[in-house]
Design an enzyme around this catalytic site. Structure first.
Site, PDB file in Angstrom:
ATOM      1  CG  HIS A 229     -36.837 -15.876 -44.581  1.00 35.58           C
ATOM      2  ND1 HIS A 229     -35.829 -15.707 -43.935  1.00 35.58           N
ATOM      3  CD2 HIS A 229     -36.980 -14.339 -44.971  1.00 35.58           C
ATOM      4  CE1 HIS A 229     -34.961 -14.611 -43.236  1.00 35.58           C
ATOM      5  NE2 HIS A 229     -35.525 -14.231 -44.382  1.00 35.58           N
ATOM      6  CE1 TYR A 233     -36.941 -10.127 -41.901  1.00 38.50           C
ATOM      7  CE2 TYR A 233     -37.333 -11.392 -43.580  1.00 38.50           C
ATOM      8  CZ  TYR A 233     -36.187 -11.278 -42.355  1.00 38.50           C
ATOM      9  OH  TYR A 233     -34.709 -10.862 -42.669  1.00 38.50           O
ATOM     10  CG  HIS A 380     -30.852 -17.493 -35.040  1.00 30.68           C
ATOM     11  ND1 HIS A 380     -30.571 -15.864 -35.108  1.00 30.68           N
ATOM     12  CD2 HIS A 380     -31.553 -17.448 -36.493  1.00 30.68           C
ATOM     13  CE1 HIS A 380     -30.743 -15.065 -36.130  1.00 30.68           C
ATOM     14  NE2 HIS A 380     -31.821 -16.046 -36.825  1.00 30.68           N
ATOM     15  CG  PHE A 381     -35.111 -19.559 -34.223  1.00 32.40           C
ATOM     16  CD1 PHE A 381     -36.276 -19.735 -32.839  1.00 32.40           C
ATOM     17  CD2 PHE A 381     -35.386 -21.055 -34.571  1.00 32.40           C
ATOM     18  CE1 PHE A 381     -36.772 -21.368 -32.577  1.00 32.40           C
ATOM     19  CE2 PHE A 381     -35.054 -22.080 -34.468  1.00 32.40           C
ATOM     20  CZ  PHE A 381     -36.372 -23.098 -33.008  1.00 32.40           C
ATOM     21  CG  HIS A 382     -35.669 -19.804 -28.453  1.00 28.50           C
ATOM     22  ND1 HIS A 382     -36.131 -20.595 -29.283  1.00 28.50           N
ATOM     23  CD2 HIS A 382     -36.937 -19.604 -28.111  1.00 28.50           C
ATOM     24  CE1 HIS A 382     -36.085 -21.431 -29.151  1.00 28.50           C
ATOM     25  NE2 HIS A 382     -37.552 -21.168 -28.334  1.00 28.50           N
ATOM     26  NE  ARG A 444     -34.207 -26.792 -35.193  1.00 28.80           N
ATOM     27  CZ  ARG A 444     -34.601 -26.158 -35.927  1.00 28.80           C
ATOM     28  NH1 ARG A 444     -33.920 -25.958 -37.129  1.00 28.80           N
ATOM     29  NH2 ARG A 444     -35.910 -25.870 -35.673  1.00 28.80           N
ATOM     30  NE  ARG A 445     -37.519 -29.144 -35.879  1.00 33.29           N
ATOM     31  CZ  ARG A 445     -38.620 -28.933 -36.930  1.00 33.29           C
ATOM     32  NH1 ARG A 445     -37.888 -29.471 -38.214  1.00 33.29           N
ATOM     33  NH2 ARG A 445     -38.909 -28.176 -37.193  1.00 33.29           N
TER      34      ARG A 445
END
Ligand code: HEM
Ligand SMILES: [Cu+2]
Length: 560
Positions: A229, A233, A380-382, A444-445
């Protein structure tokens, strides 16, 4: 007059850290170029179009490509960019030189580690994805190379703390300048955050070398997500730092509050790490109340991003009004949209709004059940790393490469187009992936385009699949334009140092740190670091203790 070579360019003699920063950054973009190559192919895959047979014999499978994509983009590129920005900015701001010997050591460690890990990756000996969950077992060189690569960042930690200490000795009682403050808290956060991965690496290296017969998958995942996680950041904060200390000036305004920006970084130092169980909501062997505690702490770590949204938006509004923008929304139009750096940040932050909202959904314990391991997650993370972080880096490269080399930016129009297209492509792709994950639970994947059964099972989502194909084409064009611009800029022979930004565009601030109680409080960095350690021990200690004392090692598997 003879063309000057890189090494005898005058600026490097007085500021050798420029050359270091350039090499670090360009290595990062080279990694991004190769990693991104697989992106459109993956988008096509989720559009039902299978181009992987064409890649043989160079790349063996979808999963080998996906491993390269994840490792090169999310691990290599992001870290190298952090090592560029979060060392170079404090050096410039303090007017100090980092220890150049060690700076080059960190570069060579990064390059060496990268090459060592690249060999098994390219030979299909490590197709375990960028999370390398046990018992999937890669060739030892993958773990060893990755470890050397990550340890290179420890040298960067030292470089920055060392510059900070030197500055403090020379300026007793003064408040640390803002970019340096951000870099110091950032590197301390990373030090604390990376420990999980370091311990995991010890296990994995011993295992891959045959020194131990097995490893415990639950323990490995827990150690992984201890770092996994906060690593996001670690990717994000260089972009935030640039948004705080350069963007207001580039947009024609000022940063509204310096002390508030410091608070943001202290909050990240405190709350980035003790939240990793939000990646393990679906894992066995972790009591639900621990998952609930991490849920709540994860909501805390959203706070500094919400403050950032406010501070950056307010600073941009100041800029827009200074440029003559009137009315409720007129300031937006008055921003310098024709500056490719500003454009990249504006669009990146725009994408971050739905990205952040999705993150809150993921983090909400039981809501996570609806989306876990579906394509919602890459959707989400793209928005976060694929759009904001990457666009902040791309946008920064547009001024930083000229600044470092004295070579003016080529093809400014292409630079602008690349950012619009990247944003548009990511927006379309992430929109489609979110809905395909949420509505049809598409995993995913998964190489779905290579499986007739999967294509039959997911045929109801064909309208969304078309969007993926469209986005893949747009992103391919965006990537070609972007990489052309930066490599053509860096590799041209023309140098016009007078034409490019001589100084880092550090912003002026409206509310200054001097006399601010908040700034005084945040200045006690070591105290906050101590609190961060305590929080981590409380949030992880009991669970890790239980896991370490109840290990169930299992043998490795190679399923590819
Ligand atoms: C041309 C641009 C890009 C496209 C079209 C693209 C597309 C995709 C797609 C469709 C997936 C899902 C694959 C799957 O789950 O099977 C994926 C995964 C991923 N992408 Fe990207 N991507 C792009 C750029 C980036 C960038 C710039 C980053 C980070 C800096 C990134 C990081 C990742 C990561 C970490 C994964 C997860 C890999 C895994 O699940 O193991 N991507 N990408
Ligand atoms: Cu997370």
């Amino acid at each position: 007059m003879a063309v000057k070579t890189l090494s005898n360019y005058d600026a490097y003699a007085s500021a050798p850290e420029k050359k270091y920063a350039l090499y670090m950054m360009m290595l990062g973009f080279a990694a991004l170029a190769l990693g991104t190559f697989f992106g459109p192919l993956q988008a096509f895959n989720y559009g039902g179009l299978d181009l992987y047979p064409l890649l043989k014999p160079v790349f063996q499978s979808y999963y080998q490509g996906l491993t390269l994509h994840g490792v090169l983009n999310a691990i290599i590129f992001t870290q190298l960019f952090a090592q560029t920005i979060m060392v170079y900015l404090p050096a410039r701001e303090l007017g100090l030189q980092p220890n150049m010997k060690l700076a080059w050591v960190s570069f060579w460690m990064a390059l060496g580690g990268l090459l060592i890990a690249a060999i098994p990756l390219l030979l299909n000996e490590a197709s375990v994805l960028y999370t390398f969950y046990a018992p999937l077992k890669a060739n030892w060189a993958f773990y060893v190379g990755a470890a050397i690569f990550v340890l290179s960042s420890y040298v960067s930690i030292y470089l920055v703390i060392d510059m900070w200490m030197r500055w403090r000795r020379a300026n007793p009682g003064k408040i640390t300048p803002l970019a340096t403050f951000m870099a110091v808290t950032f590197w301390l956060m990373w030090f604390l955050a990376s420990l999980g991965l370091v311990v995991e690496a010890l296990f994995l290296i011993a295992w891959s070398l045959g020194l131990v017969a097995g490893v415990d998958p639950l323990l490995m995942r827990t150690l992984f997500w201890y770092t996994g996680h906060p690593i996001v950041y670690f990717w994000l904060l260089p972009a935030y730092t640039l948004a705080y200390v350069t963007l207001p000036k580039l947009a024609g305004g000022k940063l509204v509050s310096d002390p508030l920006s410091r608070l943001v970084f202290i909050l990240f130092l405190l709350f980035s790490v003790p939240v990793g169980f939000h990646h393990q909501f679906a894992d066995p062997g972790i009591a639900p109340y621990w998952k609930m505690i991490h849920t709540v702490l994860t909501m805390f770590v959203a706070v500094p991003s919400l403050i950032t949204a406010f501070t950056i938006a307010a600073s941009l509004e100041v800029a827009g009004r200074a440029n003559g923008g009137k009315g409720l929304l007129g300031w937006i139009r008055a921003l310098p949209w024709n500056n490719p750096t500003v454009l990249a940040f504006l669009l990146g932050f725009l994408a971050f709004i739905p990205g952040g909202a999705g993150g809150m959904v993921n983090a909400s314990f039981n809501l996570n059940q609806n989306v876990h391991n579906t394509v919602w997650i890459p959707g989400h993370f793209h928005l976060q790393v694929g759009t904001l972080v990457t666009m902040a880096a791309m946008g920064t490269a547009f001024w930083l490469i000229p600044h470092l080399t004295g070579k003016p930016l080529v093809a400014r129009g292409m630079a602008l187009a690349s950012q619009w297209l990247w944003f548009l492509g990511m927006f379309i792709m992430t929109f489609a992936l979110h809905w395909m994950g949420f509505l049809y639970a598409i995993p995913r994947r998964a190489h779905i385009s290579g499986s007739p059964i999967a294509m039959e099972a997911y045929k109801e989502s064909s309208a969304w699949m078309v969007l993926n194909i469209v986005s893949g084409v747009i992103l391919l064009v965006a990537a070609i334009l972007f990489f052309y611009v930066i490599f053509a800029t860096a590799l041209q022979n023309r140098r016009e140092p007078g034409q490019v930004l001589a100084e880092v565009p550090f912003t002026a601030v409206m509310s200054k740190p001097e006399g601010s109680g908040l700034a005084q409080l945040t200045e006690r960095v070591w105290f906050w670091f101590g609190i961060a350690v305590v929080l981590v021990v409380l949030a992880y200690g009991p669970v890790l203790f239980q896991m370490f004392t109840n290990m169930n090692p299992v043998p490795g598997q190679r399923l590819w």
